[in-house]
Enzyme design. Sequence first.
Site, PDB file in Angstrom:
ATOM      1  NE  ARG A 224      36.811  28.085  38.891  1.00 22.86           N
ATOM      2  CZ  ARG A 224      37.483  28.246  40.029  1.00 22.86           C
ATOM      3  NH1 ARG A 224      38.108  27.225  40.587  1.00 22.86           N
ATOM      4  NH2 ARG A 224      37.514  29.416  40.626  1.00 22.86           N
ATOM      5  CG  HIS A 272      36.381  22.926  44.750  1.00 25.36           C
ATOM      6  ND1 HIS A 272      35.590  23.439  43.757  1.00 25.36           N
ATOM      7  CD2 HIS A 272      37.455  23.756  44.829  1.00 25.36           C
ATOM      8  CE1 HIS A 272      36.157  24.534  43.259  1.00 25.36           C
ATOM      9  NE2 HIS A 272      37.294  24.744  43.893  1.00 25.36           N
TER      10      HIS A 272
HETATM   11  P1  NAP Z   1      46.822  33.425  37.444  1.00 20.47           P
HETATM   12  O1  NAP Z   1      47.866  33.965  38.356  1.00 20.47           O
HETATM   13  O2  NAP Z   1      45.889  34.349  36.767  1.00 20.47           O
HETATM   14  O3  NAP Z   1      47.602  32.574  36.323  1.00 20.47           O
HETATM   15  C1  NAP Z   1      46.983  32.015  35.225  1.00 20.47           C
HETATM   16  C2  NAP Z   1      48.014  31.299  34.369  1.00 20.47           C
HETATM   17  O4  NAP Z   1      47.360  30.658  33.264  1.00 20.47           O
HETATM   18  C3  NAP Z   1      49.034  32.284  33.773  1.00 20.47           C
HETATM   19  O5  NAP Z   1      50.322  31.691  33.752  1.00 20.47           O
HETATM   20  C4  NAP Z   1      48.531  32.474  32.342  1.00 20.47           C
HETATM   21  O6  NAP Z   1      49.531  32.822  31.402  1.00 20.47           O
HETATM   22  C5  NAP Z   1      47.970  31.092  32.042  1.00 20.47           C
HETATM   23  N1  NAP Z   1      46.971  31.143  30.978  1.00 20.47           N
HETATM   24  C6  NAP Z   1      45.761  31.768  30.980  1.00 20.47           C
HETATM   25  N2  NAP Z   1      45.143  31.607  29.805  1.00 20.47           N
HETATM   26  C7  NAP Z   1      45.973  30.864  29.029  1.00 20.47           C
HETATM   27  C8  NAP Z   1      45.904  30.368  27.702  1.00 20.47           C
HETATM   28  N3  NAP Z   1      44.845  30.622  26.916  1.00 20.47           N
HETATM   29  N4  NAP Z   1      46.949  29.647  27.249  1.00 20.47           N
HETATM   30  C9  NAP Z   1      48.031  29.407  28.016  1.00 20.47           C
HETATM   31  N5  NAP Z   1      48.163  29.845  29.293  1.00 20.47           N
HETATM   32  C10 NAP Z   1      47.136  30.565  29.783  1.00 20.47           C
HETATM   33  O7  NAP Z   1      45.927  32.328  38.173  1.00 20.47           O
HETATM   34  P2  NAP Z   1      46.261  31.475  39.506  1.00 20.47           P
HETATM   35  O8  NAP Z   1      46.120  32.311  40.721  1.00 20.47           O
HETATM   36  O9  NAP Z   1      47.552  30.764  39.314  1.00 20.47           O
HETATM   37  O10 NAP Z   1      45.014  30.454  39.520  1.00 20.47           O
HETATM   38  C11 NAP Z   1      44.767  29.594  38.418  1.00 20.47           C
HETATM   39  C12 NAP Z   1      43.416  28.910  38.549  1.00 20.47           C
HETATM   40  O11 NAP Z   1      43.437  27.913  39.568  1.00 20.47           O
HETATM   41  C13 NAP Z   1      42.268  29.818  38.969  1.00 20.47           C
HETATM   42  O12 NAP Z   1      41.769  30.587  37.894  1.00 20.47           O
HETATM   43  C14 NAP Z   1      41.238  28.806  39.447  1.00 20.47           C
HETATM   44  O13 NAP Z   1      40.472  28.384  38.339  1.00 20.47           O
HETATM   45  C15 NAP Z   1      42.094  27.635  39.927  1.00 20.47           C
HETATM   46  N6  NAP Z   1      41.982  27.460  41.406  1.00 20.47           N
HETATM   47  C16 NAP Z   1      41.459  26.295  41.898  1.00 20.47           C
HETATM   48  C17 NAP Z   1      41.388  26.084  43.287  1.00 20.47           C
HETATM   49  C18 NAP Z   1      40.915  24.766  43.873  1.00 20.47           C
HETATM   50  O14 NAP Z   1      40.704  24.674  45.084  1.00 20.47           O
HETATM   51  N7  NAP Z   1      40.768  23.711  43.084  1.00 20.47           N
HETATM   52  C19 NAP Z   1      41.822  27.096  44.155  1.00 20.47           C
HETATM   53  C20 NAP Z   1      42.343  28.274  43.628  1.00 20.47           C
HETATM   54  C21 NAP Z   1      42.426  28.455  42.243  1.00 20.47           C
HETATM   55  P3  NAP Z   1      50.336  34.215  31.535  1.00 20.47           P
HETATM   56  O15 NAP Z   1      51.164  34.087  32.791  1.00 20.47           O
HETATM   57  O16 NAP Z   1      51.186  34.272  30.334  1.00 20.47           O
HETATM   58  O17 NAP Z   1      49.299  35.298  31.653  1.00 20.47           O
END
Ligand code: NAP
Length: 309
Positions: A224, A272
Amino acid sequence: MKIVFCAPAIDAQPWVARLAQAIPEAQVWPWSPAIASREADYALVWSPDDAFFAGQHRLRAVFNMGAGVDRLLGLPGLPHEVPLFRLDDAGKAQQMAEYVCHALIDHARHFDGFAAQQRAGLWRELAVEGRTAFPVGVMGLGSIGARVAQAVASFGYPVLGWSRSRKLIAGVESRAGPDEFDAFLHATRVLVCVLPLTAQTDGIVNAASLRKLKAGAYVINVGRSAHVVDADLLAQIEVGHVAGAALDVFDTEPLPGGHVFWRHPNIRVTPHIAANTGLDASIDQITAKIRAIERGEVPSGRVDFGRGY
Ligand code: NAP
């Protein structure tokens, strides 16, 4: 079973039609203010109208039509007693892996420089450092980040990953929690952000963290926009510690015409598009999750309101 769809920025028709096809016994309709009090059992939402939840009192689950729930969690009226699920992958992890590998290789192999040289009609080799000179640090090893880290590792780059809990991913050195954040940064040259936006990760790519990266650092942000403090990134590029950045997300989208990022020679801007939510894959996932709930099971992807993701 009744299912309501509320995503004002998205054309509801194909989603409603596909969902009705996938769950034939369900009544599915697109939300509108005129029928705001028509109550459903399940809701599919993406940046829903502020008034949406006020008319829904019997929801059994809410499905966010994307991975990031930061905007939804900020919505007044979101019922915290109703389970909220995000899409686990729906084809996004593979797209994100492509985006990050492309940005990384474009930078590391100077393909961006060769494109500029072609425009100038210039035939000239540019000295290229080997892959070991570009250790990649992936922040966030969730359903998307883990796939990104594996894809980068498959090209032979050294890869570190940072998450809250430790991970076991082939080819990826796992660092976990705030205590290991500095060591992660010091070992990283190409910093990739695939974190969810939470109170803990807001502004995480700032002057202090950027200075800890290896010299000639590069930033790839597909999380983000609020993860990156723009002024700090620009300042670190200015002093030469950071070589540049590939950015897919911005505070204001579309990125305003006069924004400095548009014409910055070291910054790549994409609108995006790093990963889009595929309709078919999303419907398959939501259908499977609804069926699981109906059987009394708890499907994957449940958002923890306390953690913020
Ligand atoms: P997810 O499965 O919820 O994974 C989040 C990861 O971040 C997990 O490994 C988590 O650790 C880690 N994390 C969260 N808070 C943390 C902290 N304070 N310190 C260290 N690590 C932390 O999410 P996802 O599906 O992979 O998606 C991630 C993000 O990508 C989304 O939230 C969104 O913002 C972004 N996104 C962007 C696009 C785009 O088009 N640009 C598209 C889709 C998503 P744990 O595994 O230990 O819980």
